[in-house]
Design an enzyme around this catalytic site. Structure first.
Site, PDB file in Angstrom:
ATOM      1  N   GLY A   1       5.217  62.120  57.121  1.00  0.00           N
ATOM      2  CA  GLY A   1       4.984  63.568  57.055  1.00  0.00           C
ATOM      3  C   GLY A   1       3.855  63.813  56.072  1.00  0.00           C
ATOM      4  O   GLY A   1       2.689  63.886  56.447  1.00  0.00           O
ATOM      5  N   SER A   2       4.218  63.844  54.790  1.00  0.00           N
ATOM      6  CA  SER A   2       3.180  63.987  53.754  1.00  0.00           C
ATOM      7  C   SER A   2       2.246  62.783  53.780  1.00  0.00           C
ATOM      8  O   SER A   2       1.032  62.914  53.643  1.00  0.00           O
ATOM      9  CB  SER A   2       3.836  64.088  52.374  1.00  0.00           C
ATOM     10  OG  SER A   2       4.558  65.292  52.275  1.00  0.00           O
TER      11      SER A   2
ATOM     12  N   ILE B   1       7.216  68.918  66.164  1.00  0.00           N
ATOM     13  CA  ILE B   1       5.913  69.209  66.754  1.00  0.00           C
ATOM     14  C   ILE B   1       5.969  70.572  67.463  1.00  0.00           C
ATOM     15  O   ILE B   1       6.616  70.717  68.508  1.00  0.00           O
ATOM     16  CB  ILE B   1       5.484  68.092  67.744  1.00  0.00           C
ATOM     17  CG1 ILE B   1       5.635  66.698  67.104  1.00  0.00           C
ATOM     18  CG2 ILE B   1       4.070  68.342  68.241  1.00  0.00           C
ATOM     19  CD1 ILE B   1       4.800  66.446  65.869  1.00  0.00           C
TER      20      ILE B   1
ATOM     21  N   GLU C   1       2.937  71.950  57.637  1.00  0.00           N
ATOM     22  CA  GLU C   1       1.500  71.634  57.625  1.00  0.00           C
ATOM     23  C   GLU C   1       0.993  71.290  56.229  1.00  0.00           C
ATOM     24  O   GLU C   1      -0.043  71.783  55.790  1.00  0.00           O
ATOM     25  CB  GLU C   1       0.695  72.791  58.215  1.00  0.00           C
ATOM     26  CG  GLU C   1       0.690  72.735  59.733  1.00  0.00           C
ATOM     27  CD  GLU C   1      -0.330  73.670  60.347  1.00  0.00           C
ATOM     28  OE1 GLU C   1       0.096  74.492  61.169  1.00  0.00           O
ATOM     29  OE2 GLU C   1      -1.505  73.583  60.015  1.00  0.00           O
TER      30      GLU C   1
HETATM   31  N1  COS Z   1     -11.248  65.019  56.138  1.00  0.00           N
HETATM   32  C1  COS Z   1     -11.808  63.902  56.634  1.00  0.00           C
HETATM   33  N2  COS Z   1     -11.493  62.672  56.212  1.00  0.00           N
HETATM   34  C2  COS Z   1     -10.578  62.554  55.263  1.00  0.00           C
HETATM   35  C3  COS Z   1      -9.951  63.669  54.689  1.00  0.00           C
HETATM   36  C4  COS Z   1     -10.330  64.953  55.162  1.00  0.00           C
HETATM   37  N3  COS Z   1      -9.795  66.088  54.684  1.00  0.00           N
HETATM   38  N4  COS Z   1      -9.083  63.251  53.759  1.00  0.00           N
HETATM   39  C5  COS Z   1      -9.173  61.912  53.747  1.00  0.00           C
HETATM   40  N5  COS Z   1     -10.074  61.503  54.661  1.00  0.00           N
HETATM   41  C6  COS Z   1     -10.481  60.120  54.960  1.00  0.00           C
HETATM   42  C7  COS Z   1     -10.975  59.461  53.714  1.00  0.00           C
HETATM   43  O1  COS Z   1     -12.374  59.645  53.546  1.00  0.00           O
HETATM   44  C8  COS Z   1     -10.639  58.027  53.950  1.00  0.00           C
HETATM   45  O2  COS Z   1     -11.598  57.447  54.771  1.00  0.00           O
HETATM   46  P1  COS Z   1     -12.105  55.926  54.452  1.00  0.00           P
HETATM   47  O3  COS Z   1     -10.879  55.103  54.446  1.00  0.00           O
HETATM   48  O4  COS Z   1     -13.054  55.657  55.568  1.00  0.00           O
HETATM   49  O5  COS Z   1     -12.734  56.028  53.102  1.00  0.00           O
HETATM   50  C9  COS Z   1      -9.345  58.102  54.764  1.00  0.00           C
HETATM   51  O6  COS Z   1      -9.354  59.386  55.369  1.00  0.00           O
HETATM   52  C10 COS Z   1      -8.142  57.932  53.892  1.00  0.00           C
HETATM   53  O7  COS Z   1      -8.244  58.863  52.836  1.00  0.00           O
HETATM   54  P2  COS Z   1      -7.250  58.872  51.587  1.00  0.00           P
HETATM   55  O8  COS Z   1      -7.188  57.508  50.985  1.00  0.00           O
HETATM   56  O9  COS Z   1      -7.584  60.031  50.724  1.00  0.00           O
HETATM   57  O10 COS Z   1      -5.871  59.136  52.281  1.00  0.00           O
HETATM   58  P3  COS Z   1      -4.481  59.392  51.693  1.00  0.00           P
HETATM   59  O11 COS Z   1      -3.484  58.708  52.533  1.00  0.00           O
HETATM   60  O12 COS Z   1      -4.437  59.149  50.220  1.00  0.00           O
HETATM   61  O13 COS Z   1      -4.383  60.939  51.994  1.00  0.00           O
HETATM   62  C11 COS Z   1      -3.570  63.156  51.714  1.00  0.00           C
HETATM   63  C12 COS Z   1      -3.766  61.778  51.151  1.00  0.00           C
HETATM   64  C13 COS Z   1      -2.541  63.825  50.882  1.00  0.00           C
HETATM   65  C14 COS Z   1      -4.879  63.949  51.602  1.00  0.00           C
HETATM   66  C15 COS Z   1      -3.183  63.108  53.199  1.00  0.00           C
HETATM   67  O14 COS Z   1      -2.200  62.128  53.417  1.00  0.00           O
HETATM   68  C16 COS Z   1      -2.626  64.440  53.639  1.00  0.00           C
HETATM   69  O15 COS Z   1      -3.346  65.413  53.807  1.00  0.00           O
HETATM   70  N6  COS Z   1      -1.284  64.491  53.856  1.00  0.00           N
HETATM   71  C17 COS Z   1      -0.627  65.693  54.305  1.00  0.00           C
HETATM   72  C18 COS Z   1      -0.446  65.613  55.754  1.00  0.00           C
HETATM   73  C19 COS Z   1       0.236  66.832  56.247  1.00  0.00           C
HETATM   74  O16 COS Z   1      -0.251  67.941  56.054  1.00  0.00           O
HETATM   75  N7  COS Z   1       1.362  66.611  56.947  1.00  0.00           N
HETATM   76  C20 COS Z   1       2.054  67.648  57.591  1.00  0.00           C
HETATM   77  C21 COS Z   1       1.711  67.602  59.019  1.00  0.00           C
HETATM   78  S1  COS Z   1       2.387  68.970  59.824  1.00  0.00           S
HETATM   79  S2  COS Z   1       1.094  69.275  61.214  1.00  0.00           S
END
Ligand code: COS
Length: 385
Positions: free
Chosen positions: A132-133, A160, A369
């Site tokens: 999820g997160s 979903i 989300e």
């Molecule tokens: N847009 C585009 N690319 C992104 C991005 C964004 N907003 N955030 C991260 N990325 C890319 C990074 O650049 C990285 O790419 P590379 O590996 O090529 O460098 C890759 O994705 C992984 O990024 P990161 O290491 O930051 O990922 P994390 O797993 O640490 O992500 C968060 C952390 C919290 C940002 C992410 O997991 C997140 O947004 N989670 C919440 C998801 C959510 O909202 N869930 C509910 C869904 S209900 S529809």
């Protein structure tokens, strides 16, 4: 009350959607909520009003609205009913959005016209029981079968929106397609039509909130899709999902702003009518201070959200403000619903009064989300922590 500087066209759109919400949705909202019923006729009517394919270019059958206008539509629906607003927000931001932004010409021409009518819904399949997160933790897999030139999908998705009702026509599914050089999962996105052989879509029931919106649980058992179904390139999946969530944060923020405004106007009206100790309760400082605090927070939430929309529309970096707007508008919504309910006293605990439904619906906004905690994590990264 909450003055907005917007084009004449947009303020006419606001009026139209507000009138629709008040005359067509409000009379049904309590019953649909009680029966936990997704309304096909109401969805068709929202389609006829132009609330599907809102940001999609007219060349693909969409309405071609700017982002502010789209956000205004969500806000006006959410003033009255979170469920209908959720159907529209999830379809436009999460369903049609990735197809529009990342689809190739053939995919856009194939899918977008129908998705702009209100007769066909498209869902966004990211979340799983253990992802999820931590959206990179997906376990659903897609394996390429070179003999048939198809991808074979196995796994499951959870919570979903719009994925398990009669109008669902497809889902964008994030799946693991291999391992990257850095050891992380390679993630890709697939456009999976509904129905598909091996795909089971089951409506999830007994929700506390958004009870008239459709929420599904999906099971993929050797679901085969052709190469045409790959959205973007192999390995683009996480980036597509993250960018989609950046946009989705604006629409959830709009749901928060709309709910807060709805709670405020119900509370103000009640506080002017209800009398205690010989005068309307809005003349008691205990209540007038609540309304003053609600109005202040709503004004701040509105400015934040509309600024984030302006940045998005201009093509500037909007992601930090989108996360801030999602966080803040959700919290303002919950504050206004709670203070509104408190002002209604015992009546606020009764289903007969819409403030009770708004109070329940507000809870989703700080969880769905991307939780409030995730928004704080995203913001803290942007500010250099
Ligand atoms: N847009 C585009 N690319 C992104 C991005 C964004 N907003 N955030 C991260 N990325 C890319 C990074 O650049 C990285 O790419 P590379 O590996 O090529 O460098 C890759 O994705 C992984 O990024 P990161 O290491 O930051 O990922 P994390 O797993 O640490 O992500 C968060 C952390 C919290 C940002 C992410 O997991 C997140 O947004 N989670 C919440 C998801 C959510 O909202 N869930 C509910 C869904 S209900 S529809």
């Amino acid at each position: 009350m909450f003055q907005v500087e917007e084009s004449e066209e947009c303020s006419m759109l606001r009026e139209t959607v507000r009138k629709f919400a008040e005359t067509e949705i409000a009379p049904l909202a309590a019953q649909l909520d009680q029966e936990e019923a997704f309304s096909i006729p109401l969805t068709h009517k929202m389609g006829d009003l132009g609330l599907f394919g809102t940001i999609v270019d007219p060349a693909y059958g969409g309405q071609g609205f700017d982002y502010h206008s789209y956000i205004v539509c969500i806000e006006e629906l959410a003033r009255v009913d979170g469920s209908q607003a959720a159907t529209i927000a999830a379809h436009n931001s999460l369903g049609a959005g990735p197809l529009y932004y990342f689809g190739n010409e053939a995919q856009k021409r194939h899918y977008l016209p129908a998705l702009s009518t209100g007769r066909a819904l498209w869902a966004f399949g990211l979340t799983e029981a253990e992802a999820g997160s931590d959206a990179q933790a997906s376990k659903t897999t897609a394996v390429y079968d070179p003999i048939t030139a198809e991808w074979v999908i196995n796994g499951s998705k959870l919570w979903i929106t719009n994925s398990a009702c009669e109008l669902t026509t497809g889902i964008t599914v994030q799946a693991v397609t291999g391992k990257r050089a850095d050891g992380r999962s390679e993630l890709s996105c697939f456009l999976v039509p509904v129905p598909s052989r091996g795909l089971t879509c089951r409506a999830m029931k007994d929700k506390m909130m958004w009870r008239a919106s459709n929420t599904g649980e999906l099971f993929f058992s050797d679901v085969r899709v052709p190469d045409f179904a790959l959205l973007g390139k192999r390995g683009d999946g996480f980036e597509i999902m993250m960018q989609t969530l950046d946009n989705g944060r604006l629409s959830i923020a709009a749901m928060g702003l709309g709910l807060a405004k709805g709670a405020f106007s119900l509370t103000l009206q009640y506080a002017k009518e209800r009398k205690t100790f010989g005068k309307p309760i809005c003349k008691h400082q205990a209540v007038s201070f609540k309304l003053a605090e609600m109005a202040t927070r709503i004004t701040a939430a509105q400015e934040l959200l509309y600024k984030a929309c302006r940045l998005k529309q201009q093509g500037s970096d909007f992601q930090k403000l989108a996360a801030m707007a999602k966080l803040y508008c959700s919290e303002v919504a919950e504050f206004c619903a709670r203070e509104g309910q408190q002002t209604f006293g015992g009546y606020g605990l009764m289903k007969e009064y819409p403030i009770e439904r708004l109070y329940r619906d507000a809870a989703l906004l700080r969880i769905g989300e991307g939780t409030s905690e995730i928004q704080r994590m995203v913001i803290s990264r942007y500010i250099g922590c």
